[in-house]
Scaffold this motif. Sequence first.
Motif, PDB file in Angstrom:
ATOM      1  N   VAL A 113       0.811  -1.222   0.000  1.00  0.00           N
ATOM      2  CA  VAL A 113       0.000   0.000   0.000  1.00  0.00           C
ATOM      3  C   VAL A 113       0.843   1.270   0.000  1.00  0.00           C
ATOM      4  O   VAL A 113       0.394   2.331  -0.442  1.00  0.00           O
ATOM      5  N   GLY A 114       2.076   1.187   0.514  1.00  0.00           N
ATOM      6  CA  GLY A 114       2.941   2.355   0.573  1.00  0.00           C
ATOM      7  C   GLY A 114       3.179   3.024  -0.773  1.00  0.00           C
ATOM      8  O   GLY A 114       3.243   4.260  -0.859  1.00  0.00           O
ATOM      9  N   PRO A 115       3.318   2.241  -1.868  1.00  0.00           N
ATOM     10  CA  PRO A 115       3.524   2.889  -3.163  1.00  0.00           C
ATOM     11  C   PRO A 115       2.416   3.864  -3.558  1.00  0.00           C
ATOM     12  O   PRO A 115       2.664   4.807  -4.314  1.00  0.00           O
ATOM     13  N   TRP A 116       1.201   3.650  -3.057  1.00  0.00           N
ATOM     14  CA  TRP A 116       0.121   4.610  -3.349  1.00  0.00           C
ATOM     15  C   TRP A 116       0.476   5.984  -2.783  1.00  0.00           C
ATOM     16  O   TRP A 116       0.454   6.993  -3.485  1.00  0.00           O
ATOM     17  N   GLY A 117       0.841   6.025  -1.505  1.00  0.00           N
ATOM     18  CA  GLY A 117       1.207   7.300  -0.895  1.00  0.00           C
ATOM     19  C   GLY A 117       2.456   7.897  -1.507  1.00  0.00           C
ATOM     20  O   GLY A 117       2.534   9.103  -1.755  1.00  0.00           O
ATOM     21  N   ALA A 118       3.460   7.050  -1.774  1.00  0.00           N
ATOM     22  CA  ALA A 118       4.700   7.545  -2.368  1.00  0.00           C
ATOM     23  C   ALA A 118       4.456   8.106  -3.757  1.00  0.00           C
ATOM     24  O   ALA A 118       5.028   9.129  -4.148  1.00  0.00           O
ATOM     25  N   ALA A 119       3.588   7.429  -4.539  1.00  0.00           N
ATOM     26  CA  ALA A 119       3.289   7.909  -5.891  1.00  0.00           C
ATOM     27  C   ALA A 119       2.595   9.267  -5.850  1.00  0.00           C
ATOM     28  O   ALA A 119       2.873  10.147  -6.673  1.00  0.00           O
ATOM     29  N   MET A 120       1.700   9.454  -4.894  1.00  0.00           N
ATOM     30  CA  MET A 120       1.026  10.745  -4.745  1.00  0.00           C
ATOM     31  C   MET A 120       2.039  11.852  -4.477  1.00  0.00           C
ATOM     32  O   MET A 120       1.945  12.954  -5.024  1.00  0.00           O
ATOM     33  N   ALA A 121       3.005  11.553  -3.618  1.00  0.00           N
ATOM     34  CA  ALA A 121       4.002  12.559  -3.257  1.00  0.00           C
ATOM     35  C   ALA A 121       4.987  12.815  -4.388  1.00  0.00           C
ATOM     36  O   ALA A 121       5.290  13.969  -4.725  1.00  0.00           O
ATOM     37  N   ARG A 122       5.483  11.757  -4.993  1.00  0.00           N
ATOM     38  CA  ARG A 122       6.540  11.900  -5.997  1.00  0.00           C
ATOM     39  C   ARG A 122       6.038  12.532  -7.294  1.00  0.00           C
ATOM     40  O   ARG A 122       6.819  13.123  -8.026  1.00  0.00           O
ATOM     41  N   GLN A 123       4.755  12.420  -7.582  1.00  0.00           N
ATOM     42  CA  GLN A 123       4.274  13.037  -8.810  1.00  0.00           C
ATOM     43  C   GLN A 123       4.345  14.561  -8.729  1.00  0.00           C
ATOM     44  O   GLN A 123       4.368  15.242  -9.756  1.00  0.00           O
ATOM     45  N   GLN A 124       4.456  15.107  -7.512  1.00  0.00           N
ATOM     46  CA  GLN A 124       4.599  16.545  -7.347  1.00  0.00           C
ATOM     47  C   GLN A 124       6.051  16.985  -7.516  1.00  0.00           C
ATOM     48  O   GLN A 124       6.317  18.057  -8.070  1.00  0.00           O
ATOM     49  N   THR A 125       6.984  16.184  -7.043  1.00  0.00           N
ATOM     50  CA  THR A 125       8.394  16.573  -7.043  1.00  0.00           C
ATOM     51  C   THR A 125       9.210  15.944  -8.162  1.00  0.00           C
ATOM     52  O   THR A 125      10.225  16.497  -8.573  1.00  0.00           O
TER      53      THR A 125
END
Length: 633
Positions: free
Chosen positions: A460-472
Motif C-alpha cells: 500500500v505504501g507505493p500509493w502514498g509515495a506515488a502521490m508525493a513523488r508526482q509533485q516533485t
Amino acid sequence: MTGTIRLTTAQALVRWMIAQRSQLLDGTEVPLFAGVMAIFGHGNVLGLGTALHDARGELPTWRGQNEQGMALAAVAYARATDRRQVMAATSSVGPGALNMVTAAGVAHANRLPLLLLPGDTFVGRAPDPVLQQVEHFGDPTTSVNDAFRPVSRYFDRITRPEQLLGTLPQVARVLTDAADVGPVTLALPQDVQPEEYDFPEAMFVPRLHVVQRLRPDRTALAAAVTSLRAAERPLLVIGGGVRYSGAAAEVLAFAETHGVPVVETPAGRTLVPHEHRLYGGALGIIGSTSANELAAQADVVLAVGTRLQDFTTSSWTGFAPGVRIVTVNAASFDAVKHSATAVVGDARETLTELSSALPGWQADRAWTDAAVARKASWDAHVDELRQGTAPGGALTYAQVVGVVNDASTTDDYVLTASGGMPGELHGGWRTGIVKPDAGPTSGATMDLEYGFSCMGYEVVGPWGAAMARQQTHPDGLVTGLFGDGSYLMLNSELYSAAFAGHPYVAVLCDNGGFAVIHRLQTNQGADGFNNMLADSRGPGADGSVRVDFAAHARSLGCTVEDVPDGSGVEELRTAYMRARLAARDTRRPAVVVCRTHPSTWTEAGAWWETGVPASLSGRASYVEAKDRQLRWL
C-alpha cells in the motif's frame, strides 16, 4: 486580527489544517497537510465528513478501502516528502479506529509524521452503550482510541471545541520537529465534532513551519573531535536523519575531506552513489559483507542520524569490542544510546562544524584502500547472484531486484518493507548519481521500511509515495516489491490507487508462503511449520488451492503482466518494462507477477538475535554470538 468566527469543532480543525504551510528542502513553500485519507462511518461522517466536503477544493480527501492500508499509505507519503508534508487519516469509531493503530506504530518506529483523526464515542454518554463501544468496566472515559497512546508521539481527546486552541499548536510542533517527530492522534467524539464555538480568526492565519536546524553544543563537539582524532580506522554510518536533514552532500564532503569510508543503514539508503570511491556498502544483517567487515574492524564509528537498531548493529555483535561510538542526532533520546559520545544537533550543520574542527585530520590511507577493495568483492558477488540461476531455473530475488535496478533512474523511487525483499534491496541495490537538479528533496530514491517491518506496507505504501513523488519528480515512477504473503495480507489499496488515478508498478514475487520466516525457522534446526503453504494445515497444502494473483490484481483495476513459470531474467525484464509503460498510459498501478525460488537469498554473513530453544541445532551458534554480544556491552 481580533475577530471571531463561529465554526463547528470539525470545521475549525479543517480550516486550521488548510492554514498550515511547510518548507521543502529547497525552500519551496507547500501545504503542510497534503490531504486526508478517509473511510467514513457513524463516528466521523457527519461532523468531520461534512467539514471535509466543504473544504474539498483546498484539502483533498481520498477514499481508502481499509483503514490500516490508507494510513500506511499516508506514512509512505511522509517519507517520500522527507517528512516535510503530512497526510491525515480518519476513521469511524471502533474497528475502523483500531485498524489504524498498526500504521501509528510504523510511523512511531520510523520517526515519521502522521495525523490520525479517529472518531470516538459520545462525551455526553446519553445513548451509551453505542454501536462499536467496548465499554471499559472500570473507566467510562476509556475507548478503543486509548490504544493509540503507546504508539503516538502526542495524543489528545477533544471533549470541548475550545480545546483546539491549546492542542493544535502542539500538533504542529510534533509533526514538524526534527527530534520529536512522529504520529499524532486526535480522538474526536462524534457529539463534539458538530458542536459550535466562536474561534478567534487569528487561529486561521496562514503559518509557515520550517524545520529548525539545531547547532551542536561546543563541549559535545569538542569531545567528538577528540575521539575522531584518535581514530586509526574511522567509519561513517549514516541513517534516516541524514536524509531528512538533506545532508547527503555534507556527508560526502566530510568523507572526502577526511578519507573516511561511508556505509548506510536501511533508513539512510540511496544517499551515497554506489560508485563513490569511499562508499563501503549497506550495513547490517540485510546489508553487505563489505560494510559489515568494515564495522567489525573500525575503532571509531561516527553514527549520524541513526538509532542503531539491531538490524544495523547485527544485534550488537557487528562492531569490535572496545569500539568508540560518536553519535550525531537531532533527538537526544537516540544520541545517548549505548554510552556513545553524543552530539545533539542537525546532521547537516553538525557535520559541517565537525569537519571544520578537524583540519588536517585524515584516516589512514591503507584503511580507506581496504574499504574500496571490500566493496569491489561484494559487487562481484552480487553480479554472480544476478547472473546465476536458482534450483530448477527459477528466478531469484537478486535477479528481480537487478531488473528493477537496471531500469530505474534517479527520478524513480523503489519501496519495500518486510520479509526477504529488504535484504535484496538494502544489500544489492546500486544507487546512481543524483542529478544536480534532482528536485526539492533529499535525493533519496528508496523507502525501506525496516523499523517496524510491517507486512503489507510495501503493497500500500507505493500509493502514498506515488502521490508525493508526482509533485516533485513527475518524470519518475514508483516501484514496490513484495512477496505473496504481503500481498494477501493487505492488497485493497491497489484498488484505491487505481480508482484515484495514481500509477506505480508493483512486483509480486510468488514464493509459496512466508519464505523468509521459513528460512529463519529451518536455519536454526526447526522443522518447516505453518510458514510455507506446503507446510500448513489443510487440504490446500498439496497445491490444489492457490491464488490467481494476476486475475486478482486485474479485478482490482490494475493492469497485469503475468510472467510464466520457468521464465528467465529477459522475460521478466520485458514484462517489467511493459508494466512501466502501462502504468504511465493508464494512470493506474501495473502489477508484475512472477515466481521466485523460496530459498535463494542474498546473504550478508551477520547475526541476528532471536530466541533459540536448547533443543534446536542453532542453539550452539546462538550461545557463541550471545557471548560476543556481552563482551561488546
